[in-house]
Design an enzyme around this catalytic site. Structure first.
Site, short mmCIF file in Angstrom:
data_model
loop_
_atom_site.label_atom_id
_atom_site.label_comp_id
_atom_site.label_asym_id
_atom_site.label_seq_id
_atom_site.Cartn_x
_atom_site.Cartn_y
_atom_site.Cartn_z
N ALA A 159 51.08 42.45 48.17
CA ALA A 159 52.56 42.28 48.01
C ALA A 159 52.91 42.15 46.27
O ALA A 159 51.91 41.61 45.78
CB ALA A 159 53.20 41.24 48.69
N GLY A 190 48.58 41.77 51.33
CA GLY A 190 49.35 42.84 52.09
C GLY A 190 48.73 44.16 52.12
O GLY A 190 49.02 44.93 53.06
N GLU A 222 46.31 43.92 54.71
CA GLU A 222 47.33 43.69 56.07
C GLU A 222 47.96 45.12 56.50
O GLU A 222 47.92 45.45 57.83
CB GLU A 222 48.42 42.77 55.77
CG GLU A 222 47.82 41.40 55.69
CD GLU A 222 48.89 40.37 55.30
OE1 GLU A 222 49.46 40.40 54.28
OE2 GLU A 222 49.18 39.46 56.14
N GLU A 280 45.71 35.22 48.77
CA GLU A 280 46.91 34.57 48.98
C GLU A 280 46.75 33.02 48.57
O GLU A 280 47.80 32.60 47.87
CB GLU A 280 47.83 34.86 50.16
CG GLU A 280 48.49 36.27 50.43
CD GLU A 280 47.40 37.03 51.27
OE1 GLU A 280 46.12 36.64 51.42
OE2 GLU A 280 47.85 38.13 51.67
C1 HXC Z 1 51.97 42.62 41.12
C2 HXC Z 1 50.01 43.48 40.35
C3 HXC Z 1 49.09 43.20 41.59
C4 HXC Z 1 50.18 42.52 42.25
C5 HXC Z 1 47.88 43.99 40.37
N1 HXC Z 1 48.94 44.10 39.77
N2 HXC Z 1 48.00 43.32 41.35
N3 HXC Z 1 51.35 43.41 40.20
N4 HXC Z 1 51.45 42.28 42.31
N5 HXC Z 1 49.65 42.12 43.65
C6 HXC Z 1 49.29 44.60 38.06
C7 HXC Z 1 48.63 43.56 37.45
O1 HXC Z 1 49.55 42.61 36.92
C8 HXC Z 1 48.53 44.65 35.94
O2 HXC Z 1 49.81 44.96 35.46
C9 HXC Z 1 47.93 45.89 36.65
O3 HXC Z 1 48.36 45.69 38.15
C10 HXC Z 1 46.35 45.97 36.60
O4 HXC Z 1 45.95 44.97 37.33
P1 HXC Z 1 44.85 43.92 36.48
O5 HXC Z 1 44.90 42.54 37.22
O6 HXC Z 1 44.98 44.16 34.89
O7 HXC Z 1 43.40 44.76 37.06
P2 HXC Z 1 42.00 44.16 37.41
O8 HXC Z 1 41.66 43.32 35.99
O9 HXC Z 1 41.19 45.42 37.53
O10 HXC Z 1 42.08 43.32 38.61
C11 HXC Z 1 42.36 43.95 39.88
C12 HXC Z 1 42.72 42.92 40.83
C13 HXC Z 1 43.73 42.03 40.29
C14 HXC Z 1 41.67 42.03 41.24
C15 HXC Z 1 43.08 43.46 42.13
O11 HXC Z 1 44.84 42.74 39.72
C16 HXC Z 1 44.55 40.86 41.18
O12 HXC Z 1 43.93 40.08 41.68
N6 HXC Z 1 45.58 41.31 42.02
C17 HXC Z 1 46.20 40.04 42.62
C18 HXC Z 1 45.64 40.36 44.20
C19 HXC Z 1 46.44 39.38 45.14
O13 HXC Z 1 46.47 38.21 44.78
N7 HXC Z 1 47.03 40.00 46.01
C20 HXC Z 1 47.58 39.25 47.14
C21 HXC Z 1 49.23 39.14 46.85
S1 HXC Z 1 50.07 38.10 47.88
P3 HXC Z 1 49.91 44.58 34.01
O14 HXC Z 1 51.33 45.16 33.78
O15 HXC Z 1 49.41 43.35 33.45
O16 HXC Z 1 49.12 45.94 33.22
C22 HXC Z 1 50.59 38.88 49.13
C23 HXC Z 1 51.14 38.50 50.33
C24 HXC Z 1 51.47 39.57 51.54
O17 HXC Z 1 50.02 40.26 49.45
C25 HXC Z 1 52.42 38.85 52.29
C26 HXC Z 1 53.65 39.60 52.23
C27 HXC Z 1 54.86 39.22 53.46
#
Ligand code: HXC
Length: 258
Positions: free
Chosen positions: A65, A109, A112, A132
């Protein structure tokens, strides 16, 4: 219809829906999930679509998400909007078969969403995770329930509590995905599987989907009775007559969804 966060192509009775927010690794924001629910509904209503494939980019199916969108929200915001509940219910209601074709990250997400599809085919570079916990929250669109049913309690707890990722080999070994293919073969393999499904009777496919999904919701005995009744009901269709006649006449069946 033109979407801003999706690319949709229809070919040989298969709708290929590509999540398309490359700048954020296909992070699921309200716009993307709203458009996805809309695209799925329109595929469901389109006679030229008999199976659906959802995919992302090579680097990410979806990295979760959208954290930017969520970060400042309050409990009241999340609760009153039933955050992503509406979209999740809309996806769950689709009766046509849906395959997730996962390359790269399927996190939070994203994992999911893949699990909401009917089955997952992934590329060798796929990484699944429910990280998360690193953000001080937990999964919110089914991850604690679906992952546990797919891979069992121990692995599900491990992933939800440590936030570690699972690679493609472990995902296949654990029953999370049905097939792993080389990266370049992902879309051809998913499209071929979808085209194979598209040749079947849609009545039988919908019944199979409903019966398998019922196994998550009920007891073995009730589930088997539900399956048997659907099996009986299919004898009211022309497709059953055609399918069995074609076998006996040693020819390919021509299903008409009747
Ligand atoms: C917003 C995101 C994002 C996310 C990546 N980006 N994941 N933006 N939400 N979930 C953005 C980064 O901010 C970055 O933007 C660009 O995408 C590239 O990501 P990087 O981090 O620079 O890439 P990399 O170093 O290759 O790392 C990849 C990654 C990492 C390991 C996937 O991005 C990461 O850990 N992302 C978050 C994963 C996460 O925590 N997901 C769970 C979310 S909570 P910029 O602008 O800086 O270039 C969830 C809840 C669901 O999903 C329930 C809902 C009801």
């Amino acid at each position: 219809m033109a979407y801003q966060t999706l690319i949709v192509e229809i070919e040989d009775y298969v709708a290929l829906i590509r999540l398309n927010r490359p700048e954020a690794l296909n992070a699921l924001n309200s716009q993307l999930l709203g458009e996805l629910a809309e695209a799925l509904k329109s595929a469901e209503e389109n006679d030229k679509v008999r199976c659906i494939v959802i995919t992302g980019s090579e680097k990410a199916f979806a990295a979760g998400a959208d954290i930017k969108e969520m970060s400042e929200k309050s409990f009241v915001d999340m609760f009153t909007s039933d955050f992503f509940g509406v979209e999740a219910e809309a996806i769950k209601r689709i009766r046509k078969p849906i395959i997730a074709a996962v390359s790269g990250y399927a996190l939070g997400g994203g994992c999911e969403l893949a699990m909401m599809c009917d089955f997952i085919i992934c590329a060798e570079n796929a990484k699944f995770g429910q990280p998360e916990i690193n953000l001080g929250v937990i999964a919110g669109i089914g991850g604690t329930q679906r992952l546990t049913r797919f891979v069992g309690k121990s692995k599900a707890m491990d992933m939800h509590l440590t936030g570690r990722f699972m690679d493609a080999a472990e995902a296949e070994r654990s029953g999370l995905v049905s097939r792993v293919v080389p990266n370049a073969k992902l879309i051809p393999e998913a499209m071929a599987a979808a085209q194979k499904i598209a040749e079947k009777s849609m009545l039988a496919a919908a019944a199979a989907k409903e019966a398998v999904n019922r196994s998550y919701e009920t007891t073995m005995e009730e589930g088997i009775l539900f399956e048997r009744r659907l099996f009986h009901a299919l004898f009211a269709t022309e497709d059953q007559k055609e399918g069995m006649a074609a076998f006996l006449e040693k020819r390919e069946p021509q299903f008409r969804d009747k």
